[in-house]
Scaffold this motif. Structure first.
Motif, short mmCIF file in Angstrom:
data_model
loop_
_atom_site.label_atom_id
_atom_site.label_comp_id
_atom_site.label_asym_id
_atom_site.label_seq_id
_atom_site.Cartn_x
_atom_site.Cartn_y
_atom_site.Cartn_z
N ILE A 1 39.09 28.46 36.57
CA ILE A 1 40.30 29.35 37.43
C ILE A 1 41.28 29.27 36.69
O ILE A 1 41.96 28.14 37.16
N ALA B 1 44.06 30.23 37.64
CA ALA B 1 45.42 30.01 38.71
C ALA B 1 45.50 28.49 38.97
O ALA B 1 46.47 27.88 39.47
N HIS C 1 41.91 32.68 27.80
CA HIS C 1 41.70 33.53 28.91
C HIS C 1 42.63 33.08 29.97
O HIS C 1 43.36 34.14 30.53
N GLU D 1 45.49 35.71 31.57
CA GLU D 1 45.46 35.88 32.98
C GLU D 1 45.81 34.77 33.70
O GLU D 1 44.90 34.18 34.43
N TYR E 1 47.25 34.19 36.58
CA TYR E 1 47.31 34.05 37.89
C TYR E 1 46.00 34.56 38.55
O TYR E 1 45.84 34.81 39.72
N SER E 2 45.04 34.65 37.52
CA SER E 2 43.67 34.85 38.14
C SER E 2 42.94 33.89 38.94
O SER E 2 43.10 32.67 38.41
N HIS E 3 42.48 34.49 40.00
CA HIS E 3 41.65 33.35 40.92
C HIS E 3 40.25 33.69 40.64
O HIS E 3 39.32 32.96 41.20
N ALA E 4 39.82 34.49 39.85
CA ALA E 4 38.43 34.61 39.58
C ALA E 4 38.07 33.66 38.57
O ALA E 4 38.30 33.51 37.61
N ARG F 1 41.87 45.49 29.46
CA ARG F 1 42.22 44.53 29.86
C ARG F 1 41.61 44.31 31.45
O ARG F 1 41.92 43.22 31.98
N ASP F 2 41.20 45.21 32.15
CA ASP F 2 40.85 45.05 33.63
C ASP F 2 39.40 44.98 33.75
O ASP F 2 38.87 45.05 34.70
N GLN G 1 35.19 43.60 33.30
CA GLN G 1 34.55 42.36 33.69
C GLN G 1 34.30 41.34 32.71
O GLN G 1 34.05 40.33 32.97
N SER H 1 35.60 38.78 29.67
CA SER H 1 36.87 38.32 29.20
C SER H 1 36.93 38.19 27.72
O SER H 1 36.51 37.19 26.97
#
Length: 253
Positions: free
Chosen positions: A52, A54, A126, A130, A132-135, A193-194, A196, A198
């Protein structure tokens, strides 16, 4: 783009690809264990072992009861988790076809380090892309991408049987197939970019694999091997007398 099926690139330095087989077995075992669990357990496993960004770049903490391993360990643990059978099968197929020859060129211990380092590099890039990604990021794609890059640098002229677009059988040199595959990963960073997938994790693995094979390969193992190797069934059919042609169900690598 394509599904790799078979190459005829024989092992030269090791008897068998023990690490490659072990990694395939480990990935399949982890998937089997999680697939049979409840949705709550699967979600907890992904959050606890997935990468993750973030948690590294945005001062976010995982829930304490899901801190199965230290955050730094998730640079590796994420690569043993897969979302479904298609995700697992695609990565393991690439690992099966290309991993043995990279392991042969590096040796067992160095290949294991190489695989894990490429996975970590994929997660790192990755995270940079990204932050700030929480995924959670999961999957062995970063490690496998590193193997593809190393194979391209070691054996560009080996011919590989593939299914182009999932249905058209072709036998083409590795440099055409793998260079196109690598170029596609770089292009998709900008174009998707958006999505599923990476693509940054793939590119991170590619860059790490290309650099690490330079320093980790055995002494005397050349880059850009000039030997032209064709799949065995084609080679035998073209050169052997009819009585010497083995059964198509005979020994396979």
């Amino acid at each position: 783009m394509f599904i790799p099926l078979h190459d005829a690139n024989r092992l030269k330095h090791i008897r068998a690809q023990y690490v490659t087989l072990g990694l395939i077995a480990a990935n399949c075992l982890v998937y089997l264990m999680t697939a049979l669990a409840s949705e709550q357990v699967i979600e907890a496993t992904v959050i606890g072992l997935g990468y993750i960004p973030a948690t590294f770049f945005d001062n976010v903490m995982r829930p304490p009861h899901l801190m199965y391993v230290p955050d730094n360990a998730t640079y590796i643990t994420y690569s043993f988790l897969h979302g479904d059978l298609l995700h697992l099968g695609g990565n393991m197929l690439f690992l099966w076809v290309f991993g043995d020859n990279v392991e042969d060129a590096l040796g067992h211990v160095k290949f294991l380090f190489f695989y894990l380092a490429c996975a970590a590099a994929g997660a790192f890039l990755h995270g940079v892309m990204e932050p700030y990604s929480h995924a959670p990021l999961i999957g062995a794609s970063g490690a496998v991408a590193g193997i593809v890059a190393a194979y391209l640098m070691l054996h560009p002229r080996v011919k590989i049987w593939v299914l182009a677009f999932g249905r058209i059988p072709l036998r083409l040199p590795a440099w055409i197939l793998l260079a196109l595959w690598i170029a596609f990963q770089f292009a998709m960073i900008a174009l998707d970019r958006d999505g599923q997938v990476s693509w940054a994790a793939h590119v991170g693995g590619i860059l790490a694999g290309a650099l690490l094979v330079l320093v980790l390969r055995r002494r005397g193992v050349p880059l850009f091997d000039r030997e032209v190797v064709t799949p065995q069934a084609v080679e035998v059919a073209a050169t052997a007398q009819p009585a010497d042609v083995p059964s198509p169900w005979g020994r396979r690598r």
